[in-house]
Design a protein around this motif. Structure first.
Motif, PDB file in Angstrom:
ATOM      1  N   TRP A  81       3.145   1.402  -8.268  1.00 14.49           N
ATOM      2  CA  TRP A  81       3.320   1.548  -6.818  1.00 14.49           C
ATOM      3  C   TRP A  81       3.829   2.955  -6.481  1.00 14.49           C
ATOM      4  O   TRP A  81       3.342   3.595  -5.544  1.00 14.49           O
ATOM      5  CB  TRP A  81       4.294   0.488  -6.280  1.00 14.49           C
ATOM      6  CG  TRP A  81       4.640   0.720  -4.835  1.00 14.49           C
ATOM      7  CD1 TRP A  81       5.597   1.566  -4.346  1.00 14.49           C
ATOM      8  CD2 TRP A  81       3.996   0.155  -3.690  1.00 14.49           C
ATOM      9  NE1 TRP A  81       5.602   1.545  -2.971  1.00 14.49           N
ATOM     10  CE2 TRP A  81       4.630   0.696  -2.536  1.00 14.49           C
ATOM     11  CE3 TRP A  81       2.970  -0.771  -3.524  1.00 14.49           C
ATOM     12  CZ2 TRP A  81       4.245   0.333  -1.245  1.00 14.49           C
ATOM     13  CZ3 TRP A  81       2.582  -1.113  -2.221  1.00 14.49           C
ATOM     14  CH2 TRP A  81       3.222  -0.563  -1.113  1.00 14.49           C
ATOM     15  N   CYS A  82       4.790   3.412  -7.246  1.00 19.47           N
ATOM     16  CA  CYS A  82       5.377   4.740  -6.984  1.00 19.47           C
ATOM     17  C   CYS A  82       4.375   5.851  -7.270  1.00 19.47           C
ATOM     18  O   CYS A  82       4.252   6.808  -6.483  1.00 19.47           O
ATOM     19  CB  CYS A  82       6.642   4.917  -7.825  1.00 19.47           C
ATOM     20  SG  CYS A  82       7.954   3.752  -7.415  1.00 19.47           S
ATOM     21  N   THR A  85       1.938   5.909  -4.429  1.00 21.28           N
ATOM     22  CA  THR A  85       2.490   6.506  -3.207  1.00 21.28           C
ATOM     23  C   THR A  85       2.313   8.015  -3.208  1.00 21.28           C
ATOM     24  O   THR A  85       1.855   8.606  -2.211  1.00 21.28           O
ATOM     25  CB  THR A  85       3.984   6.158  -3.069  1.00 21.28           C
ATOM     26  OG1 THR A  85       4.145   4.740  -3.026  1.00 21.28           O
ATOM     27  CG2 THR A  85       4.567   6.763  -1.795  1.00 21.28           C
ATOM     28  N   TYR A  88      -1.551   8.948  -3.140  1.00 18.35           N
ATOM     29  CA  TYR A  88      -2.191   8.630  -1.870  1.00 18.35           C
ATOM     30  C   TYR A  88      -1.654   9.512  -0.742  1.00 18.35           C
ATOM     31  O   TYR A  88      -2.403   9.913   0.159  1.00 18.35           O
ATOM     32  CB  TYR A  88      -1.951   7.160  -1.555  1.00 18.35           C
ATOM     33  CG  TYR A  88      -2.838   6.574  -0.475  1.00 18.35           C
ATOM     34  CD1 TYR A  88      -4.224   6.553  -0.618  1.00 18.35           C
ATOM     35  CD2 TYR A  88      -2.287   6.005   0.676  1.00 18.35           C
ATOM     36  CE1 TYR A  88      -5.034   6.005   0.363  1.00 18.35           C
ATOM     37  CE2 TYR A  88      -3.088   5.453   1.657  1.00 18.35           C
ATOM     38  CZ  TYR A  88      -4.464   5.457   1.506  1.00 18.35           C
ATOM     39  OH  TYR A  88      -5.262   4.908   2.470  1.00 18.35           O
ATOM     40  N   LEU A  89      -0.368   9.838  -0.797  1.00 20.61           N
ATOM     41  CA  LEU A  89       0.239  10.682   0.227  1.00 20.61           C
ATOM     42  C   LEU A  89      -0.366  12.084   0.236  1.00 20.61           C
ATOM     43  O   LEU A  89      -0.745  12.605   1.290  1.00 20.61           O
ATOM     44  CB  LEU A  89       1.752  10.771   0.004  1.00 20.61           C
ATOM     45  CG  LEU A  89       2.530  11.714   0.940  1.00 20.61           C
ATOM     46  CD1 LEU A  89       2.479  11.213   2.380  1.00 20.61           C
ATOM     47  CD2 LEU A  89       3.970  11.847   0.468  1.00 20.61           C
ATOM     48  N   PHE A 120       1.931   3.588   5.381  1.00 22.44           N
ATOM     49  CA  PHE A 120       2.597   2.560   4.580  1.00 22.44           C
ATOM     50  C   PHE A 120       1.680   1.342   4.417  1.00 22.44           C
ATOM     51  O   PHE A 120       1.519   0.790   3.323  1.00 22.44           O
ATOM     52  CB  PHE A 120       3.911   2.178   5.268  1.00 22.44           C
ATOM     53  CG  PHE A 120       4.815   1.252   4.493  1.00 22.44           C
ATOM     54  CD1 PHE A 120       4.538   0.861   3.187  1.00 22.44           C
ATOM     55  CD2 PHE A 120       5.976   0.773   5.093  1.00 22.44           C
ATOM     56  CE1 PHE A 120       5.379   0.007   2.489  1.00 22.44           C
ATOM     57  CE2 PHE A 120       6.834  -0.074   4.412  1.00 22.44           C
ATOM     58  CZ  PHE A 120       6.520  -0.470   3.109  1.00 22.44           C
ATOM     59  N   LEU A 123      -1.365   2.327   2.284  1.00 20.99           N
ATOM     60  CA  LEU A 123      -0.897   2.503   0.913  1.00 20.99           C
ATOM     61  C   LEU A 123      -0.863   1.160   0.188  1.00 20.99           C
ATOM     62  O   LEU A 123      -1.215   1.072  -0.999  1.00 20.99           O
ATOM     63  CB  LEU A 123       0.502   3.129   0.910  1.00 20.99           C
ATOM     64  CG  LEU A 123       1.246   3.106  -0.426  1.00 20.99           C
ATOM     65  CD1 LEU A 123       0.538   3.948  -1.471  1.00 20.99           C
ATOM     66  CD2 LEU A 123       2.695   3.572  -0.240  1.00 20.99           C
ATOM     67  N   ALA A 127      -2.601   0.705  -3.353  1.00 22.48           N
ATOM     68  CA  ALA A 127      -1.806   0.387  -4.542  1.00 22.48           C
ATOM     69  C   ALA A 127      -2.229  -0.909  -5.200  1.00 22.48           C
ATOM     70  O   ALA A 127      -1.837  -1.193  -6.338  1.00 22.48           O
ATOM     71  CB  ALA A 127      -0.325   0.337  -4.167  1.00 22.48           C
TER      72      ALA A 127
END
Length: 429
Positions: A81-82, A85, A88-89, A120, A123, A127
Motif C-alpha cells: 500500500w505504501c 501510494t 501513484y502519487l 485517496f 489510490l 493499490a
C-alpha cells in the motif's frame, strides 16, 4: 414634494432589493459550500472503506497460507500500500488523470481539498493490483522483487488502463461520441472496476504465478499443504465484503449521484456468488467465503445498470466460475495459485465486464446504454494487455535478479527468512 416622496420610495425599494439579492447570493454560496463539503466527506468515507479492504486482503492471505508465512502476508499488504501510494502519487495519478498533486497547494486545495480526497479514493483502486497479485504468489515470491513489480504496475500499467477507460484518455472508449459508441452503439462501461481493477490485477498475477512455479512439495503425492486458518480467511472475506460497498456505491463520486440500485445489486451479487459456491463445492468453507468475493468482483461493472435479479444471476455465475476454474487451475493444470486470484479476480473480472453488456440491456431488465461488443472487446483487451505486460516484467526480473526465494528460505518460511520473526514468537520459547 411628490417627487421627493417618490425618490424615497425608489431608494427604499432599491435597498430592499439589494438585500434580497445579497441574501440569495449568500444562500447560493452556502448551498455550494455544503455540496462541496458533502461530496468531500462522501468520497473520503469511500476511500476509507476501500483502505479497510486491504486488511481483508491481508487476513484472507494469512488464513490461506501456512503459519510460517503469515507475517510475510501481513507485511506485504501494508508495505505494498505504501509503495503504491508513492508510485501513484508521483507517476500513476498524473498519467491516468492528468493532475499533479505535488505542485502548488493553492492550485489543488480548493473545495475542501476534494482533489486530494479523490486521489485517496483512486489510490485504493490502484493499490488493489499488488494486493491481488500477493495472494497468487504467496509463500515463495521474493519480497523486494515482487514489490518492484507492483510498483511498476501501479506507476505505469494500471494507470494506462485507468486512463483509457476512466481517465484523461477515455474519449475513444468511454465517451458517448467515441469510436466504440460510433461502431457499436454504446461506449465501454465499467462503473466500479470489474475489468479495469480486478481483471487487471488477476491477469497481471497469472504470469507471475506461472513463472514462479509451484511451492515445494505442492504436488507431491503426500502433500500436506493446507489452509492454516479458516477463521482468519473468513475474517478477511467479511472485511472485504463490508468495504466493497464503499468500493461500489462511492464510485458515484458525488453524493447527489449515489444510487440505492448499486447497493442492492452489490448485495444480491454477493449472495448469488456465496450460495452457488456453497452448492457446487458442497459447503466447503474456503469456497463459500471466496464465492462471495467472486460475486462482488463480477457485479462492479454493471452495478448501476442491472435489475436486482440480473445482479443475482451475474454473482451466481461468478461463484460457479470461481469454484470450477480454481479446481481446474490448481489440480488439472497444476498452476499453484494460492488464493485463486486468477479465477477470482482475473476471470470473474473479465466476466463482470462482459456481463454488463448482457444483463445491463433493457431486454433483460437493465437500464440500457451498453453494448455487448464494446464490453467484450475492451474487457478482453484489458486481460491481454495485463497478461503480456506482466509476462515481460516478471520475465525480466526472473532473468536478472530472480523472483523466487531459495529452496532453504522457502522451506523455513518467509517469516523467518525475510522478516526474522514468527507469527507467534511465544510458541517458539
Amino acid at each position: 414634494m411628490l417627487n421627493v416622496k417618490k425618490g424615497y420610495i425608489i431608494a427604499a425599494l432599491t435597498f430592499f432589493m439589494s438585500l434580497s439579492t445579497s441574501a440569495q447570493d449568500a444562500t447560493s454560496e452556502a448551498n455550494n459550500a455544503l455540496a462541496e463539503s458533502s461530496d468531500a466527506l462522501f468520497i473520503l468515507l469511500g476511500a476509507i472503506m476501500i483502505l479497510s479492504m486491504h486488511a481483508g486482503f491481508a487476513f484472507l492471505e494469512v488464513g490461506s497460507v501456512r503459519k510460517k508465512n503469515q507475517v510475510n502476508a501481513l507485511n506485504k499488504i501494508l508495505c505494498e500500500w505504501c509503495f503504491s501510494t508513492i508510485a501513484y502519487l508521483f507517476i500513476g495519478y498524473p498519467l491516468a488523470r492528468g493532475l499533479n498533486l505535488v505542485g502548488s497547494i493553492s492550485e489543488v486545495n480548493a473545495a475542501n481539498g476534494i482533489e486530494y480526497i479523490r486521489f485517496f479514493l483512486f489510490l485504493g483502486f490502484a493499490a488493489c493490483i499488488p494486493a491481488i497479485i500477493s495472494g497468487g504468489v504467496a509463500e515463495r515470491a521474493k519480497f523486494w522483487t515482487n514489490s518492484i513489480a507492483g510498483i511498476i504496475f501501479v506507476a505505469v500499467i494500471y494507470p494506462l488502463i485507468e486512463g483509457v477507460t476512466w481517465g484523461k484518455f477515455s474519449d475513444t472508449l468511454a465517451s458517448s461520441d467515441g469510436w466504440l459508441a460510433t461502431q457499436f452503439g454504446a461506449p465501454f462501461h465499467d462503473f466500479a472496476g470489474s475489468a479495469v481493477v480486478h481483471g487487471t490485477g488477476g491477469w497481471l498475477a497469472l504470469p507471475a504465478i506461472m513463472l514462479l512455479g509451484a511451492r515445494l512439495k505442492r504436488y507431491d503425492k503426500n502433500s500436506s499443504i493446507k489452509v492454516s486458518s479458516i477463521p482468519f480467511l473468513a475474517l478477511g472475506s467479511w472485511i472485504l465484503i463490508v468495504g466493497w460497498f464503499g468500493f461500489n456505491v462511492m464510485s458515484a463520486g458525488a453524493i447527489k449521484d449515489i444510487q440505492g440500485l448499486v447497493a442492492i445489486n452489490s448485495l444480491l451479487a454477493m449472495v448469488g456468488g456465496t450460495l452457488t459456491a456453497m452448492f457446487i463445492s458442497r459447503n466447503d468453507a474456503g469456497f463459500v467465503h471466496n464465492g462471495a468475493l467472486a460475486g462482488l468482483v463480477a457485479v462492479c461493472a454493471g452495478s448501476d445498470l442491472y435489475h436486482p435479479l440480473g445482479a443475482l444471476a451475474v454473482g451466481a455465475i461468478a461463484g460457479a466460475i470461481f469454484v470450477i476454474l480454481f479446481d481446474i487451475e490448481t489440480n488439472k493444470w497444476k498452476i499453484d495459485d494460492v488464493l485463486g486470484v486468477w479465477p477470482l479476480h482475473g476471470v470473474c473480472g473479465l466476466w463482470g465486464g462482459i456481463a454488463a453488456g448482457i444483463f445491463g440491456l433493457e431486454s433483460l431488465g437493465g437500464l440500457g446504454g451498453v453494448s455487448f461488443m464494446s464490453q467484450l472487446l475492451v474487457s478482453v483487451a484489458i486481460a491481454l494487455v495485463s497478461f503480456i505486460a506482466s509476462f515481460i516484467v516478471y520475465g525480466l526480473l526472473k532473468k536478472t535478479v530472480g523472483i523466487r526465494l531459495s529452496e532453504q528460505e522457502e522451506r523455513i518460511g518467509a517469516d523467518l527468512s525475510v522478516h526474522h520473526i514468527e507469527a507467534n514468537p511465544e510458541e517458539a520459547l
